[in-house]
Design a protein around this motif. Structure first.
Motif, PDB file in Angstrom:
ATOM      1  N   UNK A   1       1.411  -3.311  26.895  1.00 26.28           N
ATOM      2  CA  UNK A   1       0.305  -3.489  28.091  1.00 26.28           C
ATOM      3  C   UNK A   1      -1.047  -3.744  27.776  1.00 26.28           C
ATOM      4  N   UNK A   2      -1.351  -2.625  27.070  1.00 30.01           N
ATOM      5  CA  UNK A   2      -3.105  -2.726  26.663  1.00 30.01           C
ATOM      6  C   UNK A   2      -3.379  -3.865  25.777  1.00 30.01           C
TER       7      UNK A   2
ATOM      8  N   UNK B   1       6.146  -0.072  25.774  1.00 31.90           N
ATOM      9  CA  UNK B   1       5.403  -0.931  26.898  1.00 31.90           C
ATOM     10  C   UNK B   1       4.009  -0.480  27.202  1.00 31.90           C
ATOM     11  N   UNK B   2       3.478   0.852  27.158  1.00 33.28           N
ATOM     12  CA  UNK B   2       2.296   1.157  27.402  1.00 33.28           C
ATOM     13  C   UNK B   2       1.167   0.618  26.311  1.00 33.28           C
TER      14      UNK B   2
ATOM     15  N   UNK C   1       2.386  -5.723  35.809  1.00 33.12           N
ATOM     16  CA  UNK C   1       3.963  -5.520  35.921  1.00 33.12           C
ATOM     17  C   UNK C   1       4.468  -5.688  37.106  1.00 33.12           C
TER      18      UNK C   1
END
Lengths: 328, 328
Positions: free
Chosen positions: A105-106, A101-102, A306
């Motif tokens: 997200x980026x 997810x990180x 989110x």
């Protein structure tokens, strides 16, 4: 022209079909088109006002759609599709590969910030409402422990694993939270529990004719990673029973936080879902957050978001006045 | 100087005492002073770094306190105190007179907007987390019904009522959700239920010596508004038993939404709290939302806010990166 928020749906598998139904259950959202990689002519949409369009032509709809509801899978679809669509549209997706997810997200945030779109990622129930409750419970009760239990639920990965066992014709696997473990957590003793101690696994197997069932049972129960660490139950049933009793995709689970306040007061926070249809529920969450994506974009809250970044009022069709008067 | 968010607490009853303890359980918040209408010298604060200050001198602390946590009562304190303090400080309160929330909101919003402060009103559990879950569940599952159950909980109003009955020396009353009603709701049949059908009432009474207990029981069970419509149980106990077993203030309850998606799939959404200490839990919610008030004020999100207006990330001490990585 109606004042409704106009949605597009990308992908017409179980999740996309659930999203079509979820939009119909609202009064303030409408579906403009479903986008597919297949031949659009082959899509069976029972509402004649909804168009089926090839995914390559989505950019033609930039001025006609407020939010794209992305219903592809997390393995290969969404890592490409979300950045692609977020360059043109507000989006919402249910990307669920927790560990990635990180970076997801980026990659989405970069595109969305550059193009002034709002992209709400990873909503559904886990990630989604379970994630939300883990954070809220901990914020309120910092002294304590979070427990997530999954099930009773049909697990696709484990069902695939049992179907690969020699002599197995067909089968399904349910993950079931351990009643003992839940009782321990509710008692306030904040036990240390492994995933295997929190869950047991129950299989319903259709065996090939003439094979040795005890060998199948032994192979399943000792399968590393999947079953060996768990209390596992193997039941043999007929093909008819499998079709009759095991064709739905139920799921759900609990988030429980046992916290303490003051000197020694136990405070128990619980959230649970019991779902007849996992994809229809996830689709319903996506559609509610599409409402939020549209509103946040209108307020110029651009970028990837989110569930933690979305004020709850944005997902409700009610006005702030109605919420204060009728729900608070 | 520490980087912690500096809080003041107004009012030192059960809620204010709970707030002192809740601040201690955090790493990013600190308590500067407790404000009281009493003689500050008489306040027993066990932490020497926390000052006790007369409420009339609060304005001296405008530059030293980031958020005032208002712990007064809803009947007379908060309608005066929230607008007063919101003219000088960011505030958070647990105003809980449901019917008057819209006018309370207006009066606080006017002051907060004029003075560039952020005032989060009516947080706790009901109003508060129960309100939040009612709205979120309905936004996701528009076809369905919300049910709120309260208890097991000590009801102050009903305990007062039984204590006024002739021959009653002391007593308490618990409101208990009906197991039958909960089972019906969970079954997905979305029943129509009155408040009396959803709850039963259980009393523990210490009778005066020599009085007729059956008369007391009859008087309680037939008391209009309070008990007559409910299934009511009356137990007689000794003064010692009352002190030993009934001195805490437990509360809690459930918000349950039974919803349908698609053709006929039942989707059950449940939120519940089981609280040893009602005031300590409410105080813990207040303190978490004080964190949000500070952050929203720093982003110039001024005015009165409710739990619906606060993005969940604001109440957590974790960074957005940590939330995405470890909780989503």
């Amino acid at each position: 022209m109606s004042n409704k928020i106009k949605l597009g749906i990308v992908g017409y598998g179980n999740l996309g079909k659930g999203a079509v139904k979820a939009v119909k259950a609202t009064d303030d959202l409408e579906l403009t088109a479903v986008f597919t990689r297949r031949d659009p002519e082959t899509l069976e949409l029972d509402d004649p006002s909804v168009k089926a369009v090839h995914i390559d032509n989505a950019s033609d709809y930039k001025d006609e759609i407020d939010v794209m509801v992305l219903c592809g899978g997390s393995a290969t679809d969404l890592p490409e599709q979300t950045p692609h669509f977020a360059s043109m549209f507000n989006t919402v997706d249910s990307y669920d590969t927790h560990a990635k997810i990180p970076e997801f997200y980026e990659s989405v945030n970069e595109v969305a910030e550059k193009n002034d779109t709002t992209a709400i990622i990873s909503v559904g129930w886990d990630p989604g409402f379970f994630s939300l409750n883990r954070v809220m419970a901990e914020a309120i009760l910092p002294r304590g422990e979070n427990y997530s239990f999954w099930g009773k639920g049909l697990s696709q990965g484990h069902s695939d694993a049992v179907r690969r066992v020699e002599g197995v014709k067909n089968g399904v696997q349910y993950t079931i939270p351990s009643e003992d473990a839940i009782a321990k957590v509710r008692s306030g003793e904040n036990p240390e529990l492994t995933k295997a101690q929190k869950h047991r696994r129950v299989c319903y197997i259709v065996a090939e004719d003439g094979v040795d069932k005890s060998t199948i049972e032994e192979t399943i129960k000792t399968m590393p990673n999947y079953f060996a660490d768990y209390e596992t139950e193997v039941n043999f049933i007929s093909e008819e029973e499998l079709a009759r009793d095991h064709s739905k995709a139920p799921h759900g689970g609990f988030v429980i936080r046992g916290g303490k306040t003051g000197d020694d007061n136990d405070q128990l926070y619980e959230f649970s879902l019991t779902l007849d249809s996992n994809p229809e529920f996830t689709a319903s969450v996506l559609v509610a957050y599409a409402r939020a994506a549209h509103r946040m974009s209108q307020e110029k809250q651009f970028g990837a978001k989110t569930i933690y970044d979305v004020a709850p009022a944005y997902i409700s069709p009610k006005s702030a006045e109605e919420l204060r008067r009728d729900y608070l």
